[in-house]
Enzyme design. Structure first.
Site, PDB file in Angstrom:
ATOM      1  N   ASP A 195       3.990   3.297  -0.250  1.00 41.29           N
ATOM      2  CA  ASP A 195       3.196   2.140   0.160  1.00 41.29           C
ATOM      3  C   ASP A 195       3.108   1.152  -1.004  1.00 41.29           C
ATOM      4  O   ASP A 195       2.831   1.548  -2.143  1.00 41.29           O
ATOM      5  CB  ASP A 195       1.791   2.591   0.571  1.00 41.29           C
ATOM      6  CG  ASP A 195       0.997   1.472   1.219  1.00 41.29           C
ATOM      7  OD1 ASP A 195       1.172   1.262   2.429  1.00 41.29           O
ATOM      8  OD2 ASP A 195       0.216   0.808   0.503  1.00 41.29           O
ATOM      9  N   ASN A 203      -0.184 -10.870   0.244  1.00 39.92           N
ATOM     10  CA  ASN A 203       0.049 -11.770   1.377  1.00 39.92           C
ATOM     11  C   ASN A 203      -0.996 -12.881   1.420  1.00 39.92           C
ATOM     12  O   ASN A 203      -0.682 -14.050   1.670  1.00 39.92           O
ATOM     13  CB  ASN A 203       0.010 -10.984   2.690  1.00 39.92           C
ATOM     14  CG  ASN A 203       1.398 -10.595   3.182  1.00 39.92           C
ATOM     15  OD1 ASN A 203       2.389 -11.202   2.799  1.00 39.92           O
ATOM     16  ND2 ASN A 203       1.462  -9.588   4.027  1.00 39.92           N
ATOM     17  N   ASP A 212       7.328 -11.213   2.541  1.00 39.79           N
ATOM     18  CA  ASP A 212       8.642 -10.808   3.055  1.00 39.79           C
ATOM     19  C   ASP A 212       9.655 -10.668   1.921  1.00 39.79           C
ATOM     20  O   ASP A 212      10.489  -9.751   1.918  1.00 39.79           O
ATOM     21  CB  ASP A 212       9.152 -11.835   4.069  1.00 39.79           C
ATOM     22  CG  ASP A 212       8.410 -11.762   5.396  1.00 39.79           C
ATOM     23  OD1 ASP A 212       7.661 -10.787   5.603  1.00 39.79           O
ATOM     24  OD2 ASP A 212       8.580 -12.681   6.215  1.00 39.79           O
ATOM     25  N   GLU A 238       3.979  -2.542   5.178  1.00 38.69           N
ATOM     26  CA  GLU A 238       4.421  -2.395   3.785  1.00 38.69           C
ATOM     27  C   GLU A 238       4.698  -0.938   3.431  1.00 38.69           C
ATOM     28  O   GLU A 238       4.824  -0.583   2.259  1.00 38.69           O
ATOM     29  CB  GLU A 238       3.360  -2.966   2.831  1.00 38.69           C
ATOM     30  CG  GLU A 238       2.095  -2.146   2.681  1.00 38.69           C
ATOM     31  CD  GLU A 238       1.042  -2.425   3.754  1.00 38.69           C
ATOM     32  OE1 GLU A 238      -0.126  -2.100   3.519  1.00 38.69           O
ATOM     33  OE2 GLU A 238       1.399  -2.967   4.824  1.00 38.69           O
TER      34      GLU A 238
END
Length: 317
Positions: A195, A203, A212, A238
């Site tokens: 993770d 983000n 991204d 993620e």
């Protein structure tokens, strides 16, 4: 080997089944060789050329030698040589010129060997050239359509099996592949759940495009380590999952540590003037006797949770 036999058989069949029109023999056997040279290159074309040229020579007759040399070998070698050094895609005019040169090479014996060859050449010029050009483009069109269909099929197959953003295997395909892998009893099987730390905050702070970019970059690091026995997948958001089928436990931990360190040491550029560090938390689990894949994933996921609870940026097993 199969394609060599297939094309050789088609061309040899054309020796015995010529197209007759108005008393003239329309010799179109060169066309498959030319198209083979264009689309398949020398690895397939040369073996086919050898087979059909040998066959034509052994058929004998007055035209055996010139028919073999000028009717097949020279035009095919010319086409192969041209496309060997060509980098850009051919346009229609270029294709017409190539076909014209090959046709002239194949008909050259008429001018130098056949009695009154120039008159005969003039009489049949238009018919032979039109048939040669027309048939080539008909075949060429069908082949292009088939190539496009195959390319689309491959693209759809790839999209069905891979995550569209990272190009890693998607979750369903990963499960399918690994279910088969973990049956290999001579290996130690591991699942690593990975993770990206604080990804939501990344983000929120830098935007989804930056997010991204990070996912793609992290995935590219995973791909460096992929092999028949190291398989990575985007599990969701993620979160990533890696399967390892290895000989020793130490090897598995070593690979995962290498991946984690490379991510830690990589500068993730998300803007022209901005690079940020990224870390990952990892939960690693070893398959025990009787443990199903879904249970192994749950075990790795629990270890991932512990890694997060203990401060992230670490490996828990």
């Amino acid at each position: 080997m199969c394609i060599v036999i297939l094309f050789s058989g088609v061309i040899i069949t054309m020796f015995y089944l010529p197209i007759q029109f108005g008393g003239y023999r329309l010799d179109l056997r060169l066309i498959p060789l030319l198209l083979l040279a264009v689309f398949r290159g020398w690895r397939i074309t040369l073996p086919v050329l050898f087979v059909v040229s040998t066959w034509r020579y052994l058929m004998g007759g007055d035209g055996a030698v010139p028919g073999t040399i000028f009717g097949m070998i020279l035009p095919t070698l010319f086409t192969l040589a041209y496309y060997k050094f060509k980098t850009k895609k051919s346009n229609v005019i270029e294709m017409v010129l190539i076909i014209t040169v090959c046709w002239l090479i194949s008909d050259f014996p008429i001018l130098i060997i056949v009695p009154d060859g120039m008159r005969i050449f003039k009489d049949i010029f238009l018919l032979r050239y039109a048939s040669f050009l027309g048939a080539t483009f008909i075949y060429y069109s069908f082949i292009l359509l088939e190539c496009k269909r195959e390319a689309l099929k491959k693209q759809l197959t790839f999209l069905a099996m891979h995550d569209p953003l990272t190009k890693l295997l998607n979750r369903n395909e990963f499960i399918k592949v690994v279910e088969e892998k973990i049956t290999e009893s001579h290996l130690n099987h591991y699942i690593a759940m990975i993770d990206i730390d604080h990804f939501k905050k990344l983000n929120d702070n830098y935007g989804h495009i930056a997010g991204d970019t990070i996912l793609i970059k992290v995935s590219s690091i995973f791909k460096k380590y992929e092999s028949d026995h190291v398989i990575a997948s985007r599990y969701g958001g993620e979160e990533f999952i890696i399967y390892l089928g290895i000989n020793s436990p130490e090897q598995g931990v070593m690979i995962i540590n290498k991946i984690q360190n490379e991510i830690r040491e990589t500068s993730f550029k998300i803007d022209n003037d901005l690079s940020i560090p990224i870390s990952v938390s990892i939960g690693l689990a070893k398959k025990e006797e009787g443990l199903l894949l879904k249970d192994l994933i749950k075990k790795a996921d629990k270890n991932l949770y512990v890694a997060k609870e203990k401060g992230r940026d670490r490996l828990m097993m």
